[in-house]
Design an enzyme around this catalytic site. Structure first.
Site, mmCIF file in Angstrom:
data_model
loop_
_atom_site.group_PDB
_atom_site.id
_atom_site.type_symbol
_atom_site.label_atom_id
_atom_site.label_comp_id
_atom_site.label_asym_id
_atom_site.label_seq_id
_atom_site.Cartn_x
_atom_site.Cartn_y
_atom_site.Cartn_z
ATOM 1 N N HIS A 89 -67.630 131.146 22.455
ATOM 2 C CA HIS A 89 -68.982 131.961 22.403
ATOM 3 C C HIS A 89 -69.287 132.653 23.844
ATOM 4 O O HIS A 89 -70.218 132.963 24.043
ATOM 5 C CB HIS A 89 -70.112 130.829 22.043
ATOM 6 N N GLN B 154 -67.934 125.500 22.495
ATOM 7 C CA GLN B 154 -68.932 126.347 21.815
ATOM 8 C C GLN B 154 -70.114 126.702 23.157
ATOM 9 O O GLN B 154 -70.836 127.829 22.943
ATOM 10 C CB GLN B 154 -69.850 126.059 20.531
ATOM 11 N N ALA C 207 -71.819 111.068 24.567
ATOM 12 C CA ALA C 207 -70.529 111.421 24.878
ATOM 13 C C ALA C 207 -70.204 110.944 26.335
ATOM 14 O O ALA C 207 -68.875 110.309 26.563
ATOM 15 C CB ALA C 207 -70.459 112.900 24.966
ATOM 16 N N GLY D 249 -70.578 116.207 20.450
ATOM 17 C CA GLY D 249 -71.755 116.984 20.558
ATOM 18 C C GLY D 249 -72.107 118.023 20.018
ATOM 19 O O GLY D 249 -72.518 118.966 20.834
ATOM 20 N N VAL E 279 -71.543 127.873 26.498
ATOM 21 C CA VAL E 279 -71.512 128.992 27.702
ATOM 22 C C VAL E 279 -71.759 128.651 29.001
ATOM 23 O O VAL E 279 -71.846 129.558 29.763
ATOM 24 C CB VAL E 279 -72.365 130.017 27.070
HETATM 25 C C1 BV8 Z 1 -69.998 135.531 12.980
HETATM 26 C C2 BV8 Z 1 -73.735 131.550 22.308
HETATM 27 C C3 BV8 Z 1 -69.023 137.322 11.531
HETATM 28 C C4 BV8 Z 1 -75.186 132.337 22.627
HETATM 29 C C5 BV8 Z 1 -74.001 130.827 19.913
HETATM 30 C C6 BV8 Z 1 -76.563 135.503 8.270
HETATM 31 C C7 BV8 Z 1 -76.726 136.436 9.074
HETATM 32 C C8 BV8 Z 1 -75.730 136.635 10.052
HETATM 33 C C9 BV8 Z 1 -74.875 135.559 10.387
HETATM 34 C C10 BV8 Z 1 -74.882 134.575 9.550
HETATM 35 C C11 BV8 Z 1 -75.714 134.517 8.621
HETATM 36 N N1 BV8 Z 1 -75.624 133.225 8.027
HETATM 37 C C12 BV8 Z 1 -74.684 132.438 8.649
HETATM 38 C C13 BV8 Z 1 -74.254 133.297 9.394
HETATM 39 C C14 BV8 Z 1 -72.895 133.171 10.508
HETATM 40 C C15 BV8 Z 1 -73.821 132.660 11.736
HETATM 41 C C16 BV8 Z 1 -74.049 131.093 11.631
HETATM 42 O O1 BV8 Z 1 -73.317 130.245 11.578
HETATM 43 N N2 BV8 Z 1 -75.431 131.013 11.594
HETATM 44 C C17 BV8 Z 1 -76.071 129.594 11.518
HETATM 45 C C18 BV8 Z 1 -77.240 129.500 12.361
HETATM 46 C C19 BV8 Z 1 -76.204 129.496 9.950
HETATM 47 N N3 BV8 Z 1 -72.680 132.614 12.778
HETATM 48 C C20 BV8 Z 1 -72.534 133.744 13.446
HETATM 49 O O2 BV8 Z 1 -73.285 134.696 13.465
HETATM 50 C C21 BV8 Z 1 -71.255 133.918 14.244
HETATM 51 N N4 BV8 Z 1 -70.585 135.252 14.058
HETATM 52 O O3 BV8 Z 1 -70.152 134.733 11.891
HETATM 53 O O4 BV8 Z 1 -69.622 136.627 12.771
HETATM 54 C C22 BV8 Z 1 -70.393 137.761 10.882
HETATM 55 C C23 BV8 Z 1 -70.623 139.042 11.474
HETATM 56 C C24 BV8 Z 1 -71.825 139.599 10.855
HETATM 57 C C25 BV8 Z 1 -72.606 139.128 9.976
HETATM 58 C C26 BV8 Z 1 -72.333 137.782 9.392
HETATM 59 C C27 BV8 Z 1 -71.047 137.219 10.198
HETATM 60 C C28 BV8 Z 1 -71.718 133.861 15.967
HETATM 61 C C29 BV8 Z 1 -72.130 132.354 16.050
HETATM 62 C C30 BV8 Z 1 -72.217 132.218 17.629
HETATM 63 C C31 BV8 Z 1 -73.555 132.366 18.039
HETATM 64 N N5 BV8 Z 1 -73.731 132.192 19.563
HETATM 65 N N6 BV8 Z 1 -73.916 130.488 21.223
HETATM 66 C C32 BV8 Z 1 -75.861 131.389 23.484
HETATM 67 O O5 BV8 Z 1 -75.452 130.276 23.828
HETATM 68 O O6 BV8 Z 1 -77.183 131.806 23.594
HETATM 69 S S1 BV8 Z 1 -74.323 129.506 18.949
HETATM 70 C C33 BV8 Z 1 -74.912 128.230 19.710
HETATM 71 O O7 BV8 Z 1 -75.493 127.242 18.631
HETATM 72 C C34 BV8 Z 1 -73.822 127.129 20.450
HETATM 73 O O8 BV8 Z 1 -72.977 128.051 20.975
HETATM 74 C C35 BV8 Z 1 -73.407 126.566 19.251
HETATM 75 O O9 BV8 Z 1 -72.154 127.165 18.840
HETATM 76 C C36 BV8 Z 1 -74.220 126.814 18.351
HETATM 77 C C37 BV8 Z 1 -74.735 125.049 17.783
HETATM 78 O O10 BV8 Z 1 -75.114 124.367 18.848
HETATM 79 P P1 BV8 Z 1 -74.528 123.173 19.374
HETATM 80 O O11 BV8 Z 1 -73.453 123.390 20.190
HETATM 81 O O12 BV8 Z 1 -74.025 122.541 18.025
HETATM 82 O O13 BV8 Z 1 -75.781 122.410 20.128
HETATM 83 P P2 BV8 Z 1 -76.795 121.776 19.151
HETATM 84 O O14 BV8 Z 1 -78.223 121.834 19.901
HETATM 85 O O15 BV8 Z 1 -76.745 122.487 17.579
HETATM 86 O O16 BV8 Z 1 -76.362 120.542 18.558
HETATM 87 C C38 BV8 Z 1 -76.310 119.328 19.650
HETATM 88 C C39 BV8 Z 1 -75.514 118.084 19.179
HETATM 89 O O17 BV8 Z 1 -75.223 117.203 20.102
HETATM 90 C C40 BV8 Z 1 -76.622 117.730 18.209
HETATM 91 O O18 BV8 Z 1 -75.853 117.023 17.001
HETATM 92 C C41 BV8 Z 1 -77.101 116.368 19.091
HETATM 93 O O19 BV8 Z 1 -77.184 115.134 18.282
HETATM 94 C C42 BV8 Z 1 -75.718 116.033 19.834
HETATM 95 N N7 BV8 Z 1 -76.123 115.409 21.134
HETATM 96 C C43 BV8 Z 1 -77.335 115.428 22.164
HETATM 97 N N8 BV8 Z 1 -76.984 114.659 22.931
HETATM 98 C C44 BV8 Z 1 -75.951 114.267 22.769
HETATM 99 C C45 BV8 Z 1 -75.293 114.545 22.016
HETATM 100 N N9 BV8 Z 1 -74.110 114.044 21.341
HETATM 101 C C46 BV8 Z 1 -73.336 113.401 22.386
HETATM 102 N N10 BV8 Z 1 -73.846 112.764 23.553
HETATM 103 C C47 BV8 Z 1 -75.090 113.377 23.691
HETATM 104 N N11 BV8 Z 1 -75.716 113.021 25.066
#
Ligand code: BV8
Length: 248
Positions: free
Chosen positions: A121, A103, A233, A189, A105
């Site tokens: 992504h 996921q 990780a 992660g 970028v």
């Molecule tokens: C889609 C690129 C169809 C950009 C990203 C209402 C309206 C519109 C859409 C939606 C809606 N409700 C739901 C949706 C769907 C939406 C969605 O899921 N929203 C969420 C917020 C509810 N999804 C979308 O819109 C997707 N498209 O569905 O299209 C559609 C079309 C129209 C209308 C509806 C649907 C597109 C999603 C892609 C968005 N782009 N990134 C950029 O980077 O700027 S998302 C971005 O956040 C990331 O790419 C990743 O995917 C996402 C989550 O991030 P994570 O990678 O998980 O990172 P995070 O910080 O969250 O967590 C880190 C983890 O690591 C933690 O758990 C932590 O504990 C752990 N960690 C930390 N350090 C360590 C570790 N683990 C191990 N070792 C370590 N050292």
């Protein structure tokens, strides 16, 4: 270190024909890159990523969104792949078949040597014409912010998937096919909050595929076929692969 690693997962790694891996921002945290959920630092403290990573935000304030990505691109350029990225690249030489889905970028998996990461992504390293006429690996940064498309003059945007935008159809289809075909799934992660990527480990688990979740915010329970490993990780992956395949 090996003592804490579940023997069942070590054996599943040794026996796996096809390992699927899904990574999120946590795999780049030890490279110094802020994760998506972490509070934005400094200038960006007052914005939530979901408010900046959308087409609406770009239309409303293209300069702000472009500068947020330029800031992140600078962090990425200064970052290095960490032991987690390198262990995953090494796994491709240890297991018969590995498919890495990310996921992220930041391009760090490719820089660590992973052969063909599926970048669901998109990538910060590319820009795209907002009018969708071309994609660029490099572009002029002099003058307009965002820079203009050299072909049609529309603003450039980062070549990433924003909230509300569809993922590249072919990559998504490949990722789901791998989740149903693999015999071991590693989710590393990621907070598992964003769809459709978050469904990939669930698809594997629903088929009874051995699935490991490596994260800082998991309880660390192991109830096969699900194994939860609580830790970094960059530490757990090298230890896990060494326990399974021997020291490199
Ligand atoms: C889609 C690129 C169809 C950009 C990203 C209402 C309206 C519109 C859409 C939606 C809606 N409700 C739901 C949706 C769907 C939406 C969605 O899921 N929203 C969420 C917020 C509810 N999804 C979308 O819109 C997707 N498209 O569905 O299209 C559609 C079309 C129209 C209308 C509806 C649907 C597109 C999603 C892609 C968005 N782009 N990134 C950029 O980077 O700027 S998302 C971005 O956040 C990331 O790419 C990743 O995917 C996402 C989550 O991030 P994570 O990678 O998980 O990172 P995070 O910080 O969250 O967590 C880190 C983890 O690591 C933690 O758990 C932590 O504990 C752990 N960690 C930390 N350090 C360590 C570790 N683990 C191990 N070792 C370590 N050292």
């Amino acid at each position: 270190m090996h003592s804490e690693l579940p023997q069942g997962l070590i054996e599943a790694l040794r026996a796996a024909r096809h390992v699927a891996v899904l990574t999120g921002a946590g795999v780049s945290a030890e490279s110094g890159l802020p994760t998506f959920r972490e509070a934005q630092t400094g200038l960006w403290a007052r914005y939530k990523p979901e408010e900046l990573a959308t087409p609406q935000a770009f239309r409303r304030n293209p300069r702000l969104v472009w500068e947020w990505y330029a800031w992140r691109r600078k962090l990425v350029v200064m970052a290095e792949p960490n032991p987690a990225h390198r262990a995953l690249a090494e796994l491709e030489r240890l297991a018969p078949r590995v498919t890495l889905i990310t996921q992220n970028v930041d391009g760090l998996h490719a820089r660590a040597g992973s052969a063909d990461p599926i970048e669901l992504h998109g990538s910060l390293s590319r820009a795209r014409c907002f009018a969708e006429c071309a994609i660029y690996d490099e572009w002029e940064e002099a003058g307009d912010i965002p820079p203009r498309c050299p072909r049609c003059g529309a603003p450039l945007r980062p070549d990433v998937v924003w909230f509300g935008e569809n993922l590249p159809r072919e990559l998504l289809a490949r990722a789901f096919a791998v989740a149903t075909e693999c015999d071991l799934f590693l989710s590393i992660g990621t907070s598992g909050l964003v769809e459709p990527a978050a469904s990939l480990p669930r698809v594997a688990l629903a088929r009874g595929t051995t699935t490991a979740v490596i994260n800082l915010d998991v309880a660390g329970r192991s109830a096969p076929p699900l194994f939860e490993l609580n830790g970094r990780a960059g530490e757990l992956l090298p230890a896990l692969f060494e326990a399974a395949f021997g020291p490199r």
